[in-house]
Write a protein that holds these residues in place. Structure first.
Motif, PDB file in Angstrom:
ATOM      1  N   MET A 108      40.057 -22.025  80.467  1.00 19.62           N
ATOM      2  CA  MET A 108      41.399 -21.915  79.911  1.00 19.62           C
ATOM      3  C   MET A 108      41.548 -22.789  78.675  1.00 19.62           C
ATOM      4  O   MET A 108      42.353 -22.483  77.779  1.00 19.62           O
ATOM      5  CB  MET A 108      42.440 -22.277  80.966  1.00 19.62           C
ATOM      6  N   ILE A 109      40.802 -23.880  78.606  1.00 16.80           N
ATOM      7  CA  ILE A 109      40.804 -24.715  77.395  1.00 16.80           C
ATOM      8  C   ILE A 109      40.181 -23.929  76.242  1.00 16.80           C
ATOM      9  O   ILE A 109      40.696 -23.930  75.118  1.00 16.80           O
ATOM     10  CB  ILE A 109      40.026 -26.028  77.639  1.00 16.80           C
ATOM     11  N   PHE A 110      39.074 -23.248  76.542  1.00 16.80           N
ATOM     12  CA  PHE A 110      38.433 -22.415  75.516  1.00 16.80           C
ATOM     13  C   PHE A 110      39.409 -21.363  74.998  1.00 16.80           C
ATOM     14  O   PHE A 110      39.538 -21.169  73.784  1.00 16.80           O
ATOM     15  CB  PHE A 110      37.192 -21.735  76.096  1.00 16.80           C
ATOM     16  N   TYR A 111      40.098 -20.694  75.911  1.00 16.80           N
ATOM     17  CA  TYR A 111      41.013 -19.638  75.464  1.00 16.80           C
ATOM     18  C   TYR A 111      42.177 -20.223  74.677  1.00 16.80           C
ATOM     19  O   TYR A 111      42.675 -19.596  73.738  1.00 16.80           O
ATOM     20  CB  TYR A 111      41.537 -18.827  76.648  1.00 16.80           C
ATOM     21  N   GLY A 112      42.602 -21.424  75.058  1.00 16.98           N
ATOM     22  CA  GLY A 112      43.655 -22.087  74.297  1.00 16.98           C
ATOM     23  C   GLY A 112      43.214 -22.347  72.862  1.00 16.98           C
ATOM     24  O   GLY A 112      43.970 -22.139  71.907  1.00 16.98           O
ATOM     25  N   ARG A 113      41.974 -22.803  72.704  1.00 17.79           N
ATOM     26  CA  ARG A 113      41.429 -23.032  71.363  1.00 17.79           C
ATOM     27  C   ARG A 113      41.336 -21.718  70.589  1.00 17.79           C
ATOM     28  O   ARG A 113      41.677 -21.657  69.403  1.00 17.79           O
ATOM     29  CB  ARG A 113      40.031 -23.657  71.469  1.00 17.79           C
ATOM     30  N   LEU A 114      40.874 -20.686  71.279  1.00 14.81           N
ATOM     31  CA  LEU A 114      40.699 -19.386  70.632  1.00 14.81           C
ATOM     32  C   LEU A 114      42.035 -18.810  70.175  1.00 14.81           C
ATOM     33  O   LEU A 114      42.175 -18.374  69.022  1.00 14.81           O
ATOM     34  CB  LEU A 114      40.016 -18.417  71.593  1.00 14.81           C
ATOM     35  N   LEU A 206      50.169  -3.848  88.033  1.00  7.82           N
ATOM     36  CA  LEU A 206      49.271  -4.651  88.858  1.00  7.82           C
ATOM     37  C   LEU A 206      49.967  -5.958  89.237  1.00  7.82           C
ATOM     38  O   LEU A 206      50.890  -6.411  88.563  1.00  7.82           O
ATOM     39  CB  LEU A 206      47.982  -4.974  88.102  1.00  7.82           C
ATOM     40  N   ASN A 207      49.474  -6.583  90.314  1.00  9.17           N
ATOM     41  CA  ASN A 207      49.971  -7.885  90.729  1.00  9.17           C
ATOM     42  C   ASN A 207      49.595  -8.936  89.674  1.00  9.17           C
ATOM     43  O   ASN A 207      48.464  -8.947  89.192  1.00  9.17           O
ATOM     44  CB  ASN A 207      49.362  -8.246  92.085  1.00  9.17           C
ATOM     45  N   PRO A 208      50.532  -9.816  89.285  1.00  7.46           N
ATOM     46  CA  PRO A 208      50.229 -10.837  88.277  1.00  7.46           C
ATOM     47  C   PRO A 208      49.020 -11.695  88.636  1.00  7.46           C
ATOM     48  O   PRO A 208      48.238 -12.083  87.760  1.00  7.46           O
ATOM     49  CB  PRO A 208      51.513 -11.678  88.222  1.00  7.46           C
ATOM     50  N   PHE A 209      48.847 -11.993  89.927  1.00  8.63           N
ATOM     51  CA  PHE A 209      47.726 -12.828  90.336  1.00  8.63           C
ATOM     52  C   PHE A 209      46.406 -12.089  90.145  1.00  8.63           C
ATOM     53  O   PHE A 209      45.398 -12.680  89.752  1.00  8.63           O
ATOM     54  CB  PHE A 209      47.883 -13.247  91.808  1.00  8.63           C
ATOM     55  N   THR A 210      46.407 -10.794  90.407  1.00  7.51           N
ATOM     56  CA  THR A 210      45.216  -9.974  90.173  1.00  7.51           C
ATOM     57  C   THR A 210      44.848  -9.991  88.695  1.00  7.51           C
ATOM     58  O   THR A 210      43.661 -10.101  88.335  1.00  7.51           O
ATOM     59  CB  THR A 210      45.462  -8.527  90.640  1.00  7.51           C
ATOM     60  N   ILE A 211      45.850  -9.904  87.842  1.00  2.22           N
ATOM     61  CA  ILE A 211      45.610  -9.930  86.397  1.00  2.22           C
ATOM     62  C   ILE A 211      45.000 -11.268  85.983  1.00  2.22           C
ATOM     63  O   ILE A 211      44.078 -11.321  85.166  1.00  2.22           O
ATOM     64  CB  ILE A 211      46.921  -9.657  85.634  1.00  2.22           C
ATOM     65  N   ARG A 212      45.487 -12.349  86.551  1.00  2.00           N
ATOM     66  CA  ARG A 212      44.933 -13.667  86.244  1.00  2.00           C
ATOM     67  C   ARG A 212      43.457 -13.749  86.642  1.00  2.00           C
ATOM     68  O   ARG A 212      42.630 -14.295  85.903  1.00  2.00           O
ATOM     69  CB  ARG A 212      45.717 -14.760  86.980  1.00  2.00           C
ATOM     70  N   LEU A 213      43.136 -13.223  87.809  1.00  2.00           N
ATOM     71  CA  LEU A 213      41.755 -13.248  88.276  1.00  2.00           C
ATOM     72  C   LEU A 213      40.849 -12.440  87.353  1.00  2.00           C
ATOM     73  O   LEU A 213      39.735 -12.864  87.022  1.00  2.00           O
ATOM     74  CB  LEU A 213      41.667 -12.719  89.706  1.00  2.00           C
ATOM     75  N   MET A 214      41.314 -11.281  86.936  1.00  2.00           N
ATOM     76  CA  MET A 214      40.543 -10.452  86.015  1.00  2.00           C
ATOM     77  C   MET A 214      40.364 -11.154  84.674  1.00  2.00           C
ATOM     78  O   MET A 214      39.305 -11.064  84.036  1.00  2.00           O
ATOM     79  CB  MET A 214      41.226  -9.106  85.818  1.00  2.00           C
ATOM     80  N   PHE A 215      41.391 -11.877  84.257  1.00  2.00           N
ATOM     81  CA  PHE A 215      41.342 -12.620  83.001  1.00  2.00           C
ATOM     82  C   PHE A 215      40.312 -13.752  83.084  1.00  2.00           C
ATOM     83  O   PHE A 215      39.499 -13.940  82.172  1.00  2.00           O
ATOM     84  CB  PHE A 215      42.739 -13.180  82.696  1.00  2.00           C
ATOM     85  N   ILE A 216      40.335 -14.496  84.185  1.00  2.00           N
ATOM     86  CA  ILE A 216      39.373 -15.586  84.376  1.00  2.00           C
ATOM     87  C   ILE A 216      37.951 -15.043  84.361  1.00  2.00           C
ATOM     88  O   ILE A 216      37.057 -15.607  83.719  1.00  2.00           O
ATOM     89  CB  ILE A 216      39.656 -16.330  85.696  1.00  2.00           C
TER      90      ILE A 216
END
Length: 346
Positions: A108-114, A206-216
């Protein structure tokens, strides 16, 4: 993909030898001796530290769903196992491409930088030198400022390089089309803020938590590509220090330093004003992660071979059962054997 399916995979790997809350500690990345051993003993590196901020109520909801569906069962001593129905469900689940052991939430730090870099480039191209940064974390802001300070950010060709590298990385990562949508919609630009989890959930149904998992998972997939690519230099700079550099805890590193200087376990415990049992936990962690760990300083090769053979024969890594078979060995010695022969030291 959802938390219940991931938990079912974890429980299956634990093979009826742990309680369900071993999964909770694993997902949060608890750096206790027991959890770190479980990571190695049961091949659970992909899921370690996957959700550092996971709430117990969210975890319980996922666990209860598995119970209601008849996918898991709990024994009288609270150990959890996968039922036959659960095994059928596992057979149709897709494989996961998480690398939690390497990133532990730092993706998440990487994505924040990006996303801050992309936002900065977008605003500069639009002639805006002042804007409200999408990232409030001062460490991320400072990192991006230093990164862009000596780069030709006003040159349109540089902006194109950023876009080309990101496109190449996404393609090589083999993200699904859905993951690409989530990944790109989270980015911010001139006059545009990244979509929230709820906005994505409503749009994608989709469930927000599912989206987070897919994002990670997509971030883990991209980061592994960046690490192994020689033509993604800007992305590599953004990914600096994101992957864990040492798998030992800070405390275990201090213990290792003293051990390397020739101090015994008891001497280290005295010097560090810690319990001997705590220092032993550090040694087990060292046996798991260090290929050159001197196991035979603590147990003979013959005993090691015998323990591993019995472990395979019984089909278990439960220390209590192995202790019944090897009464002359201490629990500490058994843990060292399992650590050195099933972990990175194997």
């Amino acid at each position: 993909m959802n938390l219940s399916s991931i938990l079912l995979t974890i429980i299956n790997k634990l093979d009826g030898e742990r309680t369900i809350y071993a999964g909770f500690h694993l997902l949060r990345g608890k750096r206790s001796g027991q959890t770190l051993q479980d990571v190695e003993y049961y091949g659970l590196k992909p899921f370690f530290g996957l959700l550092p901020k996971l709430r117990i109520v969210t975890f319980d909801e996922a666990a209860n769903r598995l119970i209601e569906l008849g996918y898991i069962a709990t024994s009288d001593d609270s150990l959890v196992t996968v039922t036959e129905k659960g095994r059928l469900e596992l057979s149709i689940l897709p494989s996961y491409r998480f690398y939690g052991w390497d990133y532990r939430g730092r993706e998440m730090i990487f994505y924040g930088r990006l996303t801050l870099t992309v936002q900065t480039m977008s605003n500069i191209r639009a002639g805006k030198k002042s804007f409200m940064p999408i990232q409030k974390d001062m460490n991320i802001q400072t990192f991006v400022k230093k990164l862009l300070y000596e780069l030709p950010i006003k040159n349109p060709l540089f902006s194109r390089q950023v876009g080309e590298e990101l496109t190449i990385g996404i393609i090589r990562s083999e993200m699904s089309d859905l993951q690409k949508v989530i990944f790109t919609h989270r980015l911010a630009g001139y006059g545009l803020s990244g979509w929230t989890w709820d906005q994505l959930a409503e749009s994608l149904k989709l469930n927000p938590f599912t989206i987070r998992l897919m994002f990670i998972e997509s971030l883990h997939m991209l980061l592994t590509v960046i690490e192994s690519s020689t033509d993604l230099q800007l992305l590599q700079k953004m990914a600096a220090d994101i992957k864990v550099s040492s798998y030992l805890t800070e405390s275990s590193t201090k213990t290792k330093r003293l051990f390397d200087q020739g101090m015994s376990i008891e001497e280290i415990a005295t010097a560090r004003q810690l319990k001997v049992s705590t220092i032993e936990d550090h040694f087990v962690e060292m046996s798991i992660n260090n290929t050159d760990f001197p196991l035979q300083m603590f147990v003979s090769e013959e005993e090691t071979i015998a323990v591993i053979a019995k472990m395979n024969e019984l089909g278990t890594k439960r220390l209590r059962l192995l202790k019944d078979e090897f009464k002359s060995l201490t629990y500490f010695q058994l843990r060292l054997i399992l650590g050195a022969r099933t972990g990175e030291g194997a």
